[in-house]
Design an enzyme around this catalytic site. Sequence first.
Site, PDB file in Angstrom:
ATOM      1  N   PRO A 102       0.830  -1.207   0.000  1.00  0.00           N
ATOM      2  CG  PRO A 102      -0.783  -1.578   1.644  1.00  0.00           C
ATOM      3  CD  PRO A 102       0.532  -2.097   1.132  1.00  0.00           C
ATOM      4  CD  GLU A 103       2.235   3.664  -4.524  1.00  0.00           C
ATOM      5  OE1 GLU A 103       2.508   4.877  -4.575  1.00  0.00           O
ATOM      6  OE2 GLU A 103       2.358   2.903  -5.504  1.00  0.00           O
ATOM      7  CE  LYS A 153       5.417   3.087   0.346  1.00  0.00           C
ATOM      8  NZ  LYS A 153       6.180   2.168  -0.531  1.00  0.00           N
ATOM      9  NE  ARG A 179       8.590  -2.664  -6.235  1.00  0.00           N
ATOM     10  CZ  ARG A 179       7.704  -2.022  -5.467  1.00  0.00           C
ATOM     11  NH1 ARG A 179       8.068  -1.550  -4.274  1.00  0.00           N
ATOM     12  NH2 ARG A 179       6.446  -1.878  -5.861  1.00  0.00           N
TER      13      ARG A 179
END
Length: 267
Positions: free
Chosen positions: A2-3, A52, A251
């Site tokens: 989740p951002e 976060k 990423r």
Amino acid sequence: MPEGHSLRRLADELDATFAGSAVRTSSPQGRFAGSAALLDGTRLLRADAAGKHLLVDFEGDRLLHVHLGLYGTFLVHRPPVTPPVGQVRLRLVSEDAWADLRGPTACELYTPEQKVELLARLGPDPLRPDADPLRAWERIRRSRTPVGALLMDQSVIAGIGNVYRAEILFRHGLHPLRPGLAVRRGQFLALWVDLAELMADGVRVGRIETVRPEHLHLVGPGERPAYVYRRAGEPCRLCGRTVLTEELVGRNLYWCPRCQPAYRGRA
């Protein structure tokens, strides 16, 4: 993972639902049982988010710190309370609602000093009213690290994940491998303002929306509403060039080689 907008939305929901109420806390899974017993029956004062990280204050100077990680969920429900299903790390129950936390990377009690230390380690969060974008700019302007990596560094800016990173760089025509020191101050501040607005919209609607209204007609039915994120090999929505991808710091980057030209440096 989740951002930041998801954590802010969760904090707001927990705050609106439980703040001011005495809550029963338990750990059906057992891994948080000792700490849950310390919180049991105390008042939940407020819930907040920083990047976060979820931070929930209870009376008695006790603070719950949660990081959802890749697989965590923290869902709020209305009565009746049902038996736990699966590995519930923490359950909160008040007269009007209950919530189950599953699969977090971190679920622990913090002291006020640990909260201060956490906030000091994090970069400014675009969703927090006390955020100072110049703190992030000072880190970026001195670094040869690619801006695509800097934006994902939580000590530079807190709350950005892979989706916002890819989309905000596209919206501002910045190649993700451009060195931080090659980003101009005006470029960064415009990016920050745009990012803060996009993330605030994400809190409001509960999802990431990055395509400008004038470009929504370019998104076909059933397509992901994004400019470049996870669109490697597909044509850029604006210029038609093939969207590229490359791994950076574990990423995947996504960018358009025409709309986000490579930085060549000064001759």
